[in-house]
Design a protein around this motif. Structure first.
Motif, PDB file in Angstrom:
ATOM      1  N   ASP A  29      35.473  44.353  49.811  1.00  0.00           N
ATOM      2  CA  ASP A  29      36.807  44.281  50.412  1.00  0.00           C
ATOM      3  C   ASP A  29      37.857  43.929  49.356  1.00  0.00           C
ATOM      4  O   ASP A  29      38.971  44.456  49.378  1.00  0.00           O
ATOM      5  CB  ASP A  29      36.794  43.246  51.542  1.00  0.00           C
ATOM      6  CG  ASP A  29      37.980  43.402  52.490  1.00  0.00           C
ATOM      7  OD1 ASP A  29      38.507  44.524  52.631  1.00  0.00           O
ATOM      8  OD2 ASP A  29      38.350  42.387  53.114  1.00  0.00           O
ATOM      9  N   ASP A  86      42.952  40.029  50.119  1.00  0.00           N
ATOM     10  CA  ASP A  86      41.670  39.437  50.525  1.00  0.00           C
ATOM     11  C   ASP A  86      41.515  38.005  50.026  1.00  0.00           C
ATOM     12  O   ASP A  86      40.401  37.519  49.877  1.00  0.00           O
ATOM     13  CB  ASP A  86      40.484  40.314  50.054  1.00  0.00           C
ATOM     14  CG  ASP A  86      39.215  40.024  50.850  1.00  0.00           C
ATOM     15  OD1 ASP A  86      39.316  39.848  52.078  1.00  0.00           O
ATOM     16  OD2 ASP A  86      38.130  39.972  50.238  1.00  0.00           O
ATOM     17  N   HIS A 111      42.868  38.362  55.473  1.00  0.00           N
ATOM     18  CA  HIS A 111      42.308  38.156  56.825  1.00  0.00           C
ATOM     19  C   HIS A 111      41.502  36.870  56.936  1.00  0.00           C
ATOM     20  O   HIS A 111      40.835  36.659  57.951  1.00  0.00           O
ATOM     21  CB  HIS A 111      41.463  39.372  57.252  1.00  0.00           C
ATOM     22  CG  HIS A 111      40.165  39.522  56.513  1.00  0.00           C
ATOM     23  ND1 HIS A 111      38.969  39.714  57.160  1.00  0.00           N
ATOM     24  CD2 HIS A 111      39.874  39.531  55.194  1.00  0.00           C
ATOM     25  CE1 HIS A 111      37.995  39.830  56.262  1.00  0.00           C
ATOM     26  NE2 HIS A 111      38.522  39.729  55.059  1.00  0.00           N
ATOM     27  N   HIS A 112      41.545  36.024  55.897  1.00  0.00           N
ATOM     28  CA  HIS A 112      40.847  34.738  55.995  1.00  0.00           C
ATOM     29  C   HIS A 112      41.706  33.734  56.764  1.00  0.00           C
ATOM     30  O   HIS A 112      42.930  33.817  56.751  1.00  0.00           O
ATOM     31  CB  HIS A 112      40.542  34.185  54.601  1.00  0.00           C
ATOM     32  CG  HIS A 112      39.564  35.027  53.830  1.00  0.00           C
ATOM     33  ND1 HIS A 112      39.962  36.061  53.015  1.00  0.00           N
ATOM     34  CD2 HIS A 112      38.220  35.000  53.778  1.00  0.00           C
ATOM     35  CE1 HIS A 112      38.883  36.626  52.480  1.00  0.00           C
ATOM     36  NE2 HIS A 112      37.819  36.006  52.931  1.00  0.00           N
ATOM     37  N   THR A 132      40.288  42.988  54.989  1.00  0.00           N
ATOM     38  CA  THR A 132      41.635  43.219  54.459  1.00  0.00           C
ATOM     39  C   THR A 132      41.910  44.724  54.405  1.00  0.00           C
ATOM     40  O   THR A 132      43.032  45.163  54.627  1.00  0.00           O
ATOM     41  CB  THR A 132      41.757  42.578  53.063  1.00  0.00           C
ATOM     42  OG1 THR A 132      41.560  41.171  53.210  1.00  0.00           O
ATOM     43  CG2 THR A 132      43.127  42.832  52.455  1.00  0.00           C
ATOM     44  N   ASP A 162      32.543  44.244  54.571  1.00  0.00           N
ATOM     45  CA  ASP A 162      32.858  43.014  55.307  1.00  0.00           C
ATOM     46  C   ASP A 162      32.239  42.980  56.704  1.00  0.00           C
ATOM     47  O   ASP A 162      32.175  41.917  57.328  1.00  0.00           O
ATOM     48  CB  ASP A 162      34.380  42.808  55.406  1.00  0.00           C
ATOM     49  CG  ASP A 162      34.896  41.918  54.285  1.00  0.00           C
ATOM     50  OD1 ASP A 162      34.198  41.789  53.264  1.00  0.00           O
ATOM     51  OD2 ASP A 162      36.003  41.352  54.426  1.00  0.00           O
TER      52      ASP A 162
END
Ligand SMILES: [Mn+2]
Length: 324
Positions: A29, A86, A111-112, A132, A162
């Motif tokens: 990712d 990411d 996206h964390h 991401t 992912d």
């Protein structure tokens, strides 16, 4: 989010130099989203450079443009725009951090789960996105980028890696819709599966043998733990990259709700990868020790012996089990 994407579009148009960076120990990712951004920005008639702390992992060296990724020293400080993909914390950039911090503007695409307030003037963060690359799949067309076959392959790789090749819980309808469209746009899922998952160097297979030999079970088999010591790495002629995915092999044990892989490729620093099933939030456990990640896939680092790291983390994992 729409206004943030519009801001990114303006920032790209206004910048005379753009750097793209991602996290240390880059995964599919990280590399896929960085390269998709690189090619997308170039298709808008702008120049960009991707910098990473680490070399591109061998199993991602099929991605279009991977050989254009540079070390952090390759670019002068003071870019007009820095984009990090990411990753949402500066410390995870490693040696790429100074270049990113010296950019006039910073955009975060991630996206964390944020650990505190995310950095950056432009923040495109969707913790509900499986990758991401899924965020970029949606975003790139809205900033005027046409998704070429090469960009499609990079985005599909990030989504496939992912989601564990569409096996993990985060494989939702939006993910499958995007993957379907990316295949239609020229993404090659068979190539991704073969290059990323099916091929391993001998050193990685030897390392797996040690990980299986060193298996320990806790909490009546509900917590599976293994370790890879410096001597294991030496005997296998392996580097830390060869341990990628080994935690998933440990987590196959059917009684295990949580699996943790402790490894010490170099003296004095123990890296831990943790996996869990269902609702067990091991990212919250890893955050207690300065790490982080996703609910079912997280990690942290200890500056101690492997034995001490196991003695510290396992009780916290057992507590996580007990609280569910
Ligand atoms: Mn990711």
């Amino acid at each position: 989010v729409d206004s943030e994407i519009a801001a990114l579009r303006s920032a790209i148009q206004a910048a005379d130099s753009i750097i793209v960076a991602s996290h240390i120990n880059p995964d599919g990712d990280a590399v896929g989203s960085s390269l998709a951004l690189l090619m997308g920005i170039e298709s808008l008639g702008k120049k960009a450079t991707v910098i990473l702390n680490d070399p591109v992992p061998m199993n991602l060296r099929f991605l279009p443009g991977w050989e254009r990724i540079r070390g952090p020293e390759a670019v002068p400080l003071g870019a007009g725009l820095g984009i990090i993909a990411d990753v949402g914390v500066m410390s995870r950039l490693g040696r790429a951090r100074p270049s990113v911090e010296a950019a006039a503007h910073l955009c975060v695409i991630d996206h964390h789960e944020p650990d505190g307030a995310p950095p950056g003037d432009i923040r495109i963060i969707d913790t509900g996105a499986s990758a991401t690359c899924l965020i970029l799949y949606r975003m790139l067309p809205t900033i005027g980028v046409e998704i070429s076959p090469a960009i499609a392959q990079c985005l599909l790789t990030g989504i496939a890696t992912d989601t564990g090749s569409f096996r993990f819980r985060n494989t939702d309808p939006a993910t499958l819709d995007a993957a379907s469209h990316l295949v239609a746009l020229g993404g090659d899922l068979a190539q991704i599966n073969e290059e990323v998952w099916e091929k391993k160097p001998l050193s990685a297979v030897k390392l797996l043998r040690f990980a299986l030999d060193n298996l320990e079970l806790y909490a009546s088999g509900r917590v599976a733990v293994s370790r890879l010591t410096q001597s294991n790495y030496q005997e296998a002629s392996a580097s830390d990259e060869d341990s990628e995915g080994i935690v998933n092999e440990i987590s196959r044990i059917n009684t295990a709700q949580i699996a943790a892989m402790f490894r010490e490729p170099k003296p004095g620093r123990v890296r831990v990868s943790v996996r869990s099933r269902g609702e067990l939030d091991i990212a919250a456990v890893c955050r207690q020790f300065g790490g982080g990640g996703h609910v079912n896939a997280a990690g942290c680092t200890f500056e101690s012996s492997i034995d001490d790291a196991i003695r510290t983390l396992v009780p916290a994992l057992e507590a996580c089990l007990a609280s569910s």
